[in-house]
Design a protein around this motif. Structure first.
Motif, PDB file in Angstrom:
ATOM      1  N   ILE A 117       3.660  -1.402  -4.947  1.00 21.85           N
ATOM      2  CA  ILE A 117       4.921  -1.594  -4.219  1.00 21.85           C
ATOM      3  C   ILE A 117       4.940  -2.961  -3.552  1.00 21.85           C
ATOM      4  O   ILE A 117       5.928  -3.704  -3.640  1.00 21.85           O
ATOM      5  N   PHE A 118       3.846  -3.299  -2.873  1.00 27.43           N
ATOM      6  CA  PHE A 118       3.770  -4.591  -2.192  1.00 27.43           C
ATOM      7  C   PHE A 118       3.786  -5.747  -3.186  1.00 27.43           C
ATOM      8  O   PHE A 118       4.240  -6.852  -2.857  1.00 27.43           O
ATOM      9  N   LEU A 119       3.294  -5.493  -4.390  1.00 26.69           N
ATOM     10  CA  LEU A 119       3.292  -6.528  -5.413  1.00 26.69           C
ATOM     11  C   LEU A 119       4.721  -6.885  -5.837  1.00 26.69           C
ATOM     12  O   LEU A 119       5.025  -8.046  -6.100  1.00 26.69           O
ATOM     13  N   ILE A 120       5.579  -5.885  -5.898  1.00 25.13           N
ATOM     14  CA  ILE A 120       6.989  -6.149  -6.213  1.00 25.13           C
ATOM     15  C   ILE A 120       7.609  -7.042  -5.146  1.00 25.13           C
ATOM     16  O   ILE A 120       8.358  -7.985  -5.451  1.00 25.13           O
ATOM     17  N   LEU A 121       7.298  -6.764  -3.875  1.00 27.26           N
ATOM     18  CA  LEU A 121       7.788  -7.609  -2.785  1.00 27.26           C
ATOM     19  C   LEU A 121       7.254  -9.036  -2.923  1.00 27.26           C
ATOM     20  O   LEU A 121       7.976 -10.008  -2.680  1.00 27.26           O
ATOM     21  N   TYR A 122       5.989  -9.139  -3.332  1.00 22.75           N
ATOM     22  CA  TYR A 122       5.377 -10.460  -3.528  1.00 22.75           C
ATOM     23  C   TYR A 122       6.117 -11.246  -4.607  1.00 22.75           C
ATOM     24  O   TYR A 122       6.415 -12.434  -4.435  1.00 22.75           O
ATOM     25  N   TYR A 123       6.435 -10.592  -5.713  1.00 22.29           N
ATOM     26  CA  TYR A 123       7.180 -11.262  -6.777  1.00 22.29           C
ATOM     27  C   TYR A 123       8.578 -11.653  -6.310  1.00 22.29           C
ATOM     28  O   TYR A 123       9.110 -12.696  -6.717  1.00 22.29           O
ATOM     29  N   LEU A 124       9.176 -10.826  -5.458  1.00 18.65           N
ATOM     30  CA  LEU A 124      10.518 -11.147  -4.938  1.00 18.65           C
ATOM     31  C   LEU A 124      10.498 -12.424  -4.100  1.00 18.65           C
ATOM     32  O   LEU A 124      11.507 -13.128  -4.015  1.00 18.65           O
ATOM     33  N   SER A 125       9.356 -12.743  -3.490  1.00 17.14           N
ATOM     34  CA  SER A 125       9.270 -13.962  -2.682  1.00 17.14           C
ATOM     35  C   SER A 125       9.455 -15.214  -3.532  1.00 17.14           C
ATOM     36  O   SER A 125       9.806 -16.280  -3.007  1.00 17.14           O
TER      37      SER A 125
END
Length: 374
Positions: free
Chosen positions: A305-313
């Protein structure tokens, strides 16, 4: 040799720290499978939309009215590096679709090389944006001395040179591993395991711990100064209302608002992934000599889940620029909408030369340009 594709897709995944499948002490349950499915399906979408948005942002930041502003150059550099990172990520994602160009000799090394380069440049350009915002808010009299286009160009070139020196190792430590079944995989050469391990932890410090600490430390005085400013404005609110003094926000305050938003959104989207990445690394180091080492279901699910947020950055920056950057929004509309409206209007005039009186027209994107009939 150890596969690289999962390490790129996972960033903070088990493969990034040489973890083995035995590191998972459970069979993938429903939550894990759903999180994995969401990550695999949404990542290509993030890449495509992010590349489009970053290219548009680069065009605006390098336009005639913005390319002489130092922070615009940093943000243009970040947009380009984010574009490079998303392209390399998309190439790896194509493997899941059966398009196996990542595991081709040459492409394999270049993709890994660009992943490191672009990740390094992106985070340090955010640091420079935060530094510039700190100067603008806490040391406004030094803005003309330090926040110049010439300084920004020198800093950008310096970071590019440093990145090339630090991260050229994938070009000679990776290659194609051919399995017994004839399958080809982009992987690390085992002979360079020590070098890769050192680089992995060094990269964690250089692109994760140090930049994040710098941004957070600089954000503290920035937030404190902003709160002081808001307090002063609240005290003067009554006087301005009584005297009907409604001063528009200054260009300086609008720039600081954009830069603050860039730093804040970056922290919000990347910090969770960084925290779990550090937690995984510490857990790995602690249990290295132990025979029992595993991750929990919650750790794996949260990591995805946090990885998706990282990619969104890397992908959602243009939204931040449009919402908080008044000048960026104005230039964006002018470049991509108003000029098109003007061109269509000119074409319409050529088609209606026989009309004796041209109706008054206005454009919904600008007060000065015209494109549609009233």
């Amino acid at each position: 040799m150890e596969s690289y594709s999962e390490a790129i897709l996972g960033n903070a995944s088990v493969d990034n720290y040489n973890f083995t499948p035995h590191s998972l002490c459970f069979e993938p349950d429903g939550a894990t499978k759903v999180a994995t499915l969401i990550q695999k399906n949404i990542t290509p979408v993030i890449c495509v939309l992010g590349v489009i948005g970053n290219i548009l942002a680069t065009v605006v930041f390098l336009s005639k009215s913005q390319r002489k502003i130092s922070c615009s150059l940093y943000l243009a550099g970040r947009s380009l590096s984010d574009t490079g990172f998303l392209i390399t990520l998309f190439i790896v994602c194509l493997t899941d679709l059966g398009i196996n160009i990542f595991n081709i000799n040459g492409i394999c090394q270049v993709v890994i090389f660009l992943t490191y380069i672009c990740g390094f440049l992106s985070v340090w350009f955010v640091v420079m944006v935060t530094v510039e915002n700190y100067i603008r808010i806490c040391h406004p009299f030094r803005v003309n001395q330090h926040c110049t286009a010439r300084t920004a160009k020198a800093v950008i070139i310096g970071f590019v040179v440093i990145a090339l020196i630090l991260y050229n190792f994938p070009l000679w430590t990776t290659g194609i591993d051919v399995g017994t079944d004839g399958s080809k995989v982009c992987a690390r050469h085992t002979v360079y395991d020590k070098i890769n391990q050192i680089v992995t932890y060094s990269d964690t410090v250089i692109t994760l711990i140090v930049p994040m600490l710098m941004i957070i430390v600089l954000m503290v005085p920035i937030i404190y100064s902003i709160l002081q400013l808001l307090h002063r404005q609240a005290r003067l609110k009554g006087k301005r209302q009584n005297g009907h003094d409604r001063r528009p926000s200054s260009p300086q305050s609008r720039v600081t608002r954009l830069l603050f938003s860039v730093s804040f959104v970056f922290i919000a989207l990347t910090l969770p992934s960084h925290v779990i990445r550090i937690q995984m690394a510490m857990k790995y180091l602690y249990f290295t000599s132990s025979t029992v080492f595993c991750f929990t279901v919650a750790e794996v699910v949260f990591q995805k889940i946090f990885l998706i947020l990282y990619y969104l950055s890397f992908s959602v920056n243009i939204i931040v620029y449009l919402v908080f950057g008044d000048k960026f929004r104005h230039n964006f509309i002018e470049i991509f909408f108003t000029r098109r409206c003007s061109a269509k209007h000119s074409h319409g005039d050529l088609m209606t030369n026989h009309v004796s009186e041209v109706k008054k027209t206005t454009c919904p994107f600008s007060h000065t340009e015209t494109c549609t009939e009233v």
